[in-house]
Design an enzyme around this catalytic site. Structure first.
Site, PDB file in Angstrom:
ATOM      1  N   SER A 132       0.822  -1.226   0.000  1.00  0.00           N
ATOM      2  CA  SER A 132       0.000   0.000   0.000  1.00  0.00           C
ATOM      3  C   SER A 132       0.845   1.260   0.000  1.00  0.00           C
ATOM      4  O   SER A 132       1.841   1.339   0.718  1.00  0.00           O
ATOM      5  CB  SER A 132      -0.840   0.072   1.277  1.00  0.00           C
ATOM      6  N   ASP A 184      -3.739   3.674  -0.277  1.00  0.00           N
ATOM      7  CA  ASP A 184      -4.313   3.684   1.063  1.00  0.00           C
ATOM      8  C   ASP A 184      -4.741   5.107   1.445  1.00  0.00           C
ATOM      9  O   ASP A 184      -3.982   6.065   1.236  1.00  0.00           O
ATOM     10  CB  ASP A 184      -3.207   3.181   2.016  1.00  0.00           C
ATOM     11  N   HIS A 185      -5.934   5.249   2.011  1.00  0.00           N
ATOM     12  CA  HIS A 185      -6.440   6.547   2.485  1.00  0.00           C
ATOM     13  C   HIS A 185      -6.316   7.671   1.459  1.00  0.00           C
ATOM     14  O   HIS A 185      -5.772   8.737   1.759  1.00  0.00           O
ATOM     15  CB  HIS A 185      -5.721   6.990   3.764  1.00  0.00           C
ATOM     16  N   ASP A 199     -11.018   7.557   1.295  1.00  0.00           N
ATOM     17  CA  ASP A 199     -11.283   7.902   2.699  1.00  0.00           C
ATOM     18  C   ASP A 199     -12.069   9.208   2.768  1.00  0.00           C
ATOM     19  O   ASP A 199     -11.511  10.299   2.713  1.00  0.00           O
ATOM     20  CB  ASP A 199      -9.963   8.032   3.465  1.00  0.00           C
ATOM     21  N   GLY A 255      -0.980   4.210  14.594  1.00  0.00           N
ATOM     22  CA  GLY A 255       0.175   4.662  15.377  1.00  0.00           C
ATOM     23  C   GLY A 255       0.449   3.780  16.584  1.00  0.00           C
ATOM     24  O   GLY A 255      -0.020   2.654  16.685  1.00  0.00           O
ATOM     25  N   GLY A 294      -3.562  -1.705  12.462  1.00  0.00           N
ATOM     26  CA  GLY A 294      -3.435  -3.125  12.790  1.00  0.00           C
ATOM     27  C   GLY A 294      -2.161  -3.504  13.518  1.00  0.00           C
ATOM     28  O   GLY A 294      -2.121  -4.557  14.153  1.00  0.00           O
ATOM     29  N   ASN A 321      -4.416  -3.771   8.058  1.00  0.00           N
ATOM     30  CA  ASN A 321      -3.431  -2.752   7.673  1.00  0.00           C
ATOM     31  C   ASN A 321      -2.384  -2.619   8.767  1.00  0.00           C
ATOM     32  O   ASN A 321      -2.734  -2.414   9.941  1.00  0.00           O
ATOM     33  CB  ASN A 321      -4.126  -1.401   7.479  1.00  0.00           C
TER      34      ASN A 321
END
Ligand code: 13P
Length: 305
Positions: free
Chosen positions: A47, A81-82, A103, A182, A211, A231
Protein backbone atom coordinates in the site's frame (compact mmCIF):
# COMPACT_ATOMS: atom_id res chain seq x y z
CA UNK A 1 1.79 -11.54 -10.21
CA UNK A 2 -0.45 -8.50 -9.87
CA UNK A 3 -3.93 -9.15 -8.46
CA UNK A 4 -6.91 -7.01 -7.50
CA UNK A 5 -8.01 -6.63 -3.88
CA UNK A 6 -11.14 -8.66 -4.71
CA UNK A 7 -9.02 -11.50 -6.02
CA UNK A 8 -6.92 -11.71 -2.85
CA UNK A 9 -9.99 -11.27 -0.63
CA UNK A 10 -11.63 -14.23 -2.35
CA UNK A 11 -8.66 -16.30 -1.17
CA UNK A 12 -9.00 -14.87 2.35
CA UNK A 13 -12.70 -15.81 2.45
CA UNK A 14 -12.03 -19.32 1.18
CA UNK A 15 -9.25 -19.97 3.65
CA UNK A 16 -10.66 -18.08 6.63
CA UNK A 17 -7.66 -15.82 7.08
CA UNK A 18 -6.87 -12.11 6.74
CA UNK A 19 -4.64 -10.58 4.06
CA UNK A 20 -1.82 -8.41 5.40
CA UNK A 21 -1.76 -4.92 3.88
CA UNK A 22 1.54 -3.18 4.53
CA UNK A 23 2.50 0.42 3.81
CA UNK A 24 5.59 0.43 1.63
CA UNK A 25 6.98 3.97 1.26
CA UNK A 26 10.47 2.74 0.29
CA UNK A 27 12.31 -0.19 -1.22
CA UNK A 28 13.31 -1.74 2.11
CA UNK A 29 9.65 -1.94 3.19
CA UNK A 30 8.61 -3.35 -0.17
CA UNK A 31 11.27 -6.07 -0.16
CA UNK A 32 10.62 -6.99 3.48
CA UNK A 33 6.94 -7.60 2.68
CA UNK A 34 7.36 -9.31 -0.69
CA UNK A 35 10.13 -11.65 0.53
CA UNK A 36 7.86 -12.83 3.34
CA UNK A 37 4.84 -13.34 1.07
CA UNK A 38 6.93 -15.47 -1.28
CA UNK A 39 8.57 -17.36 1.59
CA UNK A 40 5.13 -18.16 3.07
CA UNK A 41 3.48 -18.60 -0.35
CA UNK A 42 0.56 -16.28 0.46
CA UNK A 43 -1.15 -13.35 -1.31
CA UNK A 44 -0.38 -9.90 0.03
CA UNK A 45 -1.29 -6.21 -0.34
CA UNK A 46 1.36 -3.49 -0.74
CA UNK A 47 0.00 0.00 0.00
CA UNK A 48 0.97 3.57 -0.66
CA UNK A 49 -0.79 6.06 1.62
CA UNK A 50 -1.57 9.51 0.22
CA UNK A 51 -0.16 10.93 3.45
CA UNK A 52 3.21 9.40 2.58
CA UNK A 53 3.43 11.61 -0.51
CA UNK A 54 6.20 13.77 1.07
CA UNK A 55 8.16 10.57 1.84
CA UNK A 56 7.68 8.93 -1.56
CA UNK A 57 5.98 10.48 -4.58
CA UNK A 58 3.25 8.31 -6.05
CA UNK A 59 4.86 8.91 -9.46
CA UNK A 60 8.13 7.39 -8.24
CA UNK A 61 7.14 4.64 -5.79
CA UNK A 62 3.97 3.60 -7.72
CA UNK A 63 5.75 2.18 -10.79
CA UNK A 64 8.28 0.38 -8.55
CA UNK A 65 5.41 -1.21 -6.60
CA UNK A 66 3.67 -2.26 -9.83
CA UNK A 67 6.81 -3.83 -11.35
CA UNK A 68 7.72 -5.76 -8.18
CA UNK A 69 4.11 -6.98 -7.84
CA UNK A 70 4.13 -8.20 -11.43
CA UNK A 71 7.41 -10.08 -10.87
CA UNK A 72 6.33 -11.73 -7.59
CA UNK A 73 5.59 -15.46 -7.47
CA UNK A 74 2.45 -14.86 -5.35
CA UNK A 75 -0.65 -12.65 -5.98
CA UNK A 76 0.16 -9.07 -4.98
CA UNK A 77 -2.44 -6.32 -4.84
CA UNK A 78 -1.08 -2.80 -5.43
CA UNK A 79 -3.22 -0.58 -3.26
CA UNK A 80 -3.66 3.15 -2.64
CA UNK A 81 -4.31 3.68 1.06
CA UNK A 82 -6.44 6.55 2.49
CA UNK A 83 -6.85 8.50 -0.76
CA UNK A 84 -8.66 11.70 0.11
CA UNK A 85 -8.55 13.32 -3.33
CA UNK A 86 -10.26 11.85 -6.38
CA UNK A 87 -7.49 13.12 -8.68
CA UNK A 88 -4.89 11.31 -6.60
CA UNK A 89 -6.88 8.07 -6.80
CA UNK A 90 -7.28 8.46 -10.56
CA UNK A 91 -3.53 8.95 -10.87
CA UNK A 92 -2.88 5.72 -8.93
CA UNK A 93 -5.27 3.83 -11.22
CA UNK A 94 -3.48 5.26 -14.27
CA UNK A 95 -0.20 3.95 -12.84
CA UNK A 96 -1.62 0.42 -12.67
CA UNK A 97 -2.80 0.22 -9.04
CA UNK A 98 -5.24 -2.67 -8.72
CA UNK A 99 -7.11 -1.29 -5.73
CA UNK A 100 -7.86 2.06 -4.08
CA UNK A 101 -9.21 3.13 -0.73
CA UNK A 102 -11.30 6.27 -0.73
CA UNK A 103 -11.28 7.90 2.70
CA UNK A 104 -14.25 10.23 3.00
CA UNK A 105 -14.69 9.46 6.68
CA UNK A 106 -14.29 13.09 7.74
CA UNK A 107 -16.99 14.28 5.30
CA UNK A 108 -20.73 14.21 5.80
CA UNK A 109 -22.38 10.82 5.15
CA UNK A 110 -23.93 12.14 1.91
CA UNK A 111 -20.64 13.53 0.54
CA UNK A 112 -18.83 10.33 1.48
CA UNK A 113 -21.41 8.27 -0.44
CA UNK A 114 -21.37 10.58 -3.46
CA UNK A 115 -17.55 10.56 -3.76
CA UNK A 116 -17.29 6.83 -3.08
CA UNK A 117 -19.70 6.17 -5.96
CA UNK A 118 -17.50 8.30 -8.24
CA UNK A 119 -14.47 6.28 -7.16
CA UNK A 120 -16.38 3.05 -7.87
CA UNK A 121 -17.02 4.22 -11.44
CA UNK A 122 -13.36 5.19 -11.93
CA UNK A 123 -12.10 1.90 -10.50
CA UNK A 124 -14.54 -0.18 -12.51
CA UNK A 125 -13.15 1.28 -15.75
CA UNK A 126 -9.64 0.32 -14.61
CA UNK A 127 -10.70 -3.18 -13.45
CA UNK A 128 -9.65 -2.28 -9.90
CA UNK A 129 -11.28 -2.82 -6.50
CA UNK A 130 -12.48 -0.27 -3.93
CA UNK A 131 -12.32 0.00 -0.14
CA UNK A 132 -14.07 2.87 1.62
CA UNK A 133 -14.50 3.95 5.21
CA UNK A 134 -17.34 4.78 7.53
CA UNK A 135 -16.68 5.81 11.13
CA UNK A 136 -13.56 7.69 12.19
CA UNK A 137 -10.30 6.37 13.55
CA UNK A 138 -7.82 8.42 15.57
CA UNK A 139 -4.33 9.11 14.17
CA UNK A 140 -3.12 9.15 10.60
CA UNK A 141 -0.56 7.05 8.72
CA UNK A 142 2.09 9.78 8.49
CA UNK A 143 2.34 10.40 12.20
CA UNK A 144 2.49 8.41 15.39
CA UNK A 145 -0.90 8.78 17.06
CA UNK A 146 -0.12 11.57 19.53
CA UNK A 147 -2.59 10.50 22.16
CA UNK A 148 -3.25 6.82 21.48
CA UNK A 149 -6.84 7.54 22.39
CA UNK A 150 -9.94 6.31 20.65
CA UNK A 151 -13.45 7.22 21.47
CA UNK A 152 -16.50 5.02 21.07
CA UNK A 153 -18.49 7.93 19.74
CA UNK A 154 -16.44 7.60 16.51
CA UNK A 155 -17.05 3.85 16.19
CA UNK A 156 -18.88 2.68 13.10
CA UNK A 157 -22.64 2.40 13.45
CA UNK A 158 -23.58 -1.07 12.04
CA UNK A 159 -26.90 0.12 10.56
CA UNK A 160 -25.19 3.04 8.81
CA UNK A 161 -22.47 0.69 7.56
CA UNK A 162 -25.14 -1.49 5.95
CA UNK A 163 -26.73 1.52 4.28
CA UNK A 164 -23.30 2.70 3.08
CA UNK A 165 -22.44 -0.75 1.68
CA UNK A 166 -25.82 -1.03 -0.10
CA UNK A 167 -25.61 2.47 -1.59
CA UNK A 168 -21.99 2.39 -2.74
CA UNK A 169 -21.52 -1.33 -3.60
CA UNK A 170 -17.89 -1.19 -2.46
CA UNK A 171 -15.78 -4.34 -2.22
CA UNK A 172 -14.33 -3.94 1.29
CA UNK A 173 -15.28 -1.80 4.27
CA UNK A 174 -12.90 -0.01 6.64
CA UNK A 175 -14.60 0.58 9.95
CA UNK A 176 -13.81 1.83 13.40
CA UNK A 177 -14.12 -0.63 16.29
CA UNK A 178 -11.31 0.14 18.72
CA UNK A 179 -8.03 0.13 16.84
CA UNK A 180 -6.09 3.34 16.17
CA UNK A 181 -3.28 4.31 13.83
CA UNK A 182 0.18 4.66 15.38
CA UNK A 183 1.63 3.60 18.72
CA UNK A 184 -0.80 2.26 21.33
CA UNK A 185 -0.48 4.04 24.66
CA UNK A 186 -2.70 1.41 26.21
CA UNK A 187 -3.97 -2.00 25.14
CA UNK A 188 -6.61 -1.56 22.39
CA UNK A 189 -10.14 -2.45 23.53
CA UNK A 190 -11.68 -3.97 20.44
CA UNK A 191 -15.46 -4.19 20.17
CA UNK A 192 -15.72 -7.69 18.65
CA UNK A 193 -19.53 -7.77 18.74
CA UNK A 194 -19.54 -4.63 16.61
CA UNK A 195 -17.26 -6.29 14.06
CA UNK A 196 -19.55 -9.28 13.85
CA UNK A 197 -22.66 -7.14 13.56
CA UNK A 198 -21.19 -5.03 10.74
CA UNK A 199 -19.98 -8.15 8.98
CA UNK A 200 -23.38 -9.84 9.20
CA UNK A 201 -25.31 -6.76 8.10
CA UNK A 202 -23.04 -5.72 5.22
CA UNK A 203 -21.76 -9.17 4.16
CA UNK A 204 -18.49 -7.41 3.23
CA UNK A 205 -14.89 -8.28 4.03
CA UNK A 206 -13.94 -5.87 6.83
CA UNK A 207 -10.68 -3.97 7.12
CA UNK A 208 -8.81 -3.39 10.37
CA UNK A 209 -6.84 -0.14 10.22
CA UNK A 210 -4.23 0.59 12.90
CA UNK A 211 -3.43 -3.12 12.79
CA UNK A 212 0.10 -3.11 14.19
CA UNK A 213 0.41 -3.40 17.97
CA UNK A 214 -2.66 -5.66 18.38
CA UNK A 215 -2.23 -8.89 20.41
CA UNK A 216 -2.24 -12.32 18.68
CA UNK A 217 -5.48 -13.29 20.52
CA UNK A 218 -7.19 -10.10 19.36
CA UNK A 219 -6.09 -10.62 15.73
CA UNK A 220 -7.49 -14.15 15.85
CA UNK A 221 -10.82 -13.07 17.33
CA UNK A 222 -11.18 -10.15 14.89
CA UNK A 223 -10.54 -12.50 11.96
CA UNK A 224 -13.03 -15.01 13.36
CA UNK A 225 -15.65 -12.23 13.47
CA UNK A 226 -15.11 -11.06 9.87
CA UNK A 227 -11.93 -8.98 9.44
CA UNK A 228 -10.28 -10.02 6.15
CA UNK A 229 -7.65 -7.31 5.59
CA UNK A 230 -5.29 -6.02 8.27
CA UNK A 231 -3.43 -2.75 7.67
CA UNK A 232 -0.05 -2.83 9.36
CA UNK A 233 2.80 -0.34 9.41
CA UNK A 234 3.87 1.55 12.56
CA UNK A 235 5.33 -1.36 14.51
CA UNK A 236 7.32 -2.71 11.57
CA UNK A 237 8.70 0.76 11.03
CA UNK A 238 9.58 1.05 14.71
CA UNK A 239 11.45 -2.28 14.52
CA UNK A 240 13.50 -0.85 11.64
CA UNK A 241 14.31 2.33 13.57
CA UNK A 242 15.52 0.31 16.57
CA UNK A 243 17.70 -1.89 14.34
CA UNK A 244 19.28 1.16 12.67
CA UNK A 245 19.90 2.74 16.08
CA UNK A 246 21.68 -0.39 17.31
CA UNK A 247 23.62 -0.70 14.06
CA UNK A 248 24.85 2.91 14.13
CA UNK A 249 26.11 2.59 17.68
CA UNK A 250 29.13 0.95 16.05
CA UNK A 251 31.16 4.04 15.10
CA UNK A 252 33.16 2.24 12.43
CA UNK A 253 30.07 2.04 10.15
CA UNK A 254 30.63 3.84 6.83
CA UNK A 255 28.08 2.64 4.31
CA UNK A 256 24.49 3.81 4.39
CA UNK A 257 23.34 0.71 2.52
CA UNK A 258 24.39 -1.43 5.50
CA UNK A 259 22.06 0.57 7.75
CA UNK A 260 19.27 0.17 5.18
CA UNK A 261 19.89 -3.59 5.16
CA UNK A 262 19.68 -3.73 8.96
CA UNK A 263 16.33 -1.94 8.71
CA UNK A 264 15.05 -4.34 6.07
CA UNK A 265 16.07 -7.39 8.08
CA UNK A 266 14.29 -6.09 11.18
CA UNK A 267 11.12 -5.38 9.18
CA UNK A 268 11.28 -8.84 7.62
CA UNK A 269 11.35 -10.42 11.06
CA UNK A 270 8.51 -8.25 12.38
CA UNK A 271 6.30 -8.81 9.32
CA UNK A 272 7.01 -12.56 9.39
CA UNK A 273 5.62 -12.80 12.91
CA UNK A 274 2.51 -10.78 12.03
CA UNK A 275 1.85 -12.74 8.85
CA UNK A 276 2.22 -16.00 10.78
CA UNK A 277 -0.94 -15.01 12.68
CA UNK A 278 -2.92 -13.33 9.89
CA UNK A 279 -2.64 -16.36 7.59
CA UNK A 280 -3.27 -19.12 10.14
CA UNK A 281 -5.80 -21.45 8.56
CA UNK A 282 -7.27 -22.75 11.77
CA UNK A 283 -9.37 -19.68 12.66
CA UNK A 284 -12.92 -20.88 13.15
CA UNK A 285 -14.73 -18.46 10.90
CA UNK A 286 -18.31 -17.41 11.46
CA UNK A 287 -20.51 -17.89 8.44
CA UNK A 288 -21.64 -14.68 6.80
CA UNK A 289 -25.34 -14.58 5.91
CA UNK A 290 -24.79 -12.63 2.71
CA UNK A 291 -22.15 -13.43 0.14
CA UNK A 292 -19.92 -10.77 -1.27
CA UNK A 293 -19.48 -10.43 -4.95
CA UNK A 294 -15.92 -9.94 -6.10
CA UNK A 295 -15.03 -8.45 -9.45
CA UNK A 296 -12.43 -10.34 -11.41
CA UNK A 297 -9.46 -8.55 -12.95
CA UNK A 298 -11.34 -7.77 -16.16
CA UNK A 299 -14.12 -6.17 -14.14
CA UNK A 300 -16.68 -8.11 -16.16
CA UNK A 301 -17.15 -11.58 -14.75
CA UNK A 302 -18.31 -11.85 -11.18
CA UNK A 303 -17.41 -14.47 -8.68
CA UNK A 304 -19.12 -15.29 -5.43
CA UNK A 305 -17.14 -15.93 -2.29
P1 13P B 1 -0.60 1.21 11.84
O1 13P B 1 0.49 2.08 11.27
O2 13P B 1 -1.11 1.71 13.14
O3 13P B 1 -0.18 -0.21 11.88
O4 13P B 1 -1.83 1.32 10.83
C1 13P B 1 -1.62 1.15 9.47
C2 13P B 1 -2.85 1.51 8.72
O5 13P B 1 -3.95 1.42 9.21
C3 13P B 1 -2.68 1.97 7.33
O6 13P B 1 -3.91 2.36 6.76
Amino acid sequence: MKATMCEVLVLAEKNGYAIGAFNTPNLECLLAVLHNAERMDVPVIISHAQLHEPVAHLDEIGPVMAVLAEKARVPVCVHLDHGESLDYLKHALDLGFTSVMYDGSLLSYEENVENTKKVMRMAEKAGASVEAEIGVMAGRESEANPTGENSERFYTDPALAKRFADETKIHALACSFGTVHGIYKEKPRIDFDRIEKIRTLTGLPLVMHGGSGVSPQDYREAIRRGVRKINYYTYMSRAAVQAVRDFLSDETVIFYHDAAMAAQKAMEEDVYKAMGIFYERNHTVLESKRHCVGLTKSGEEKSEF
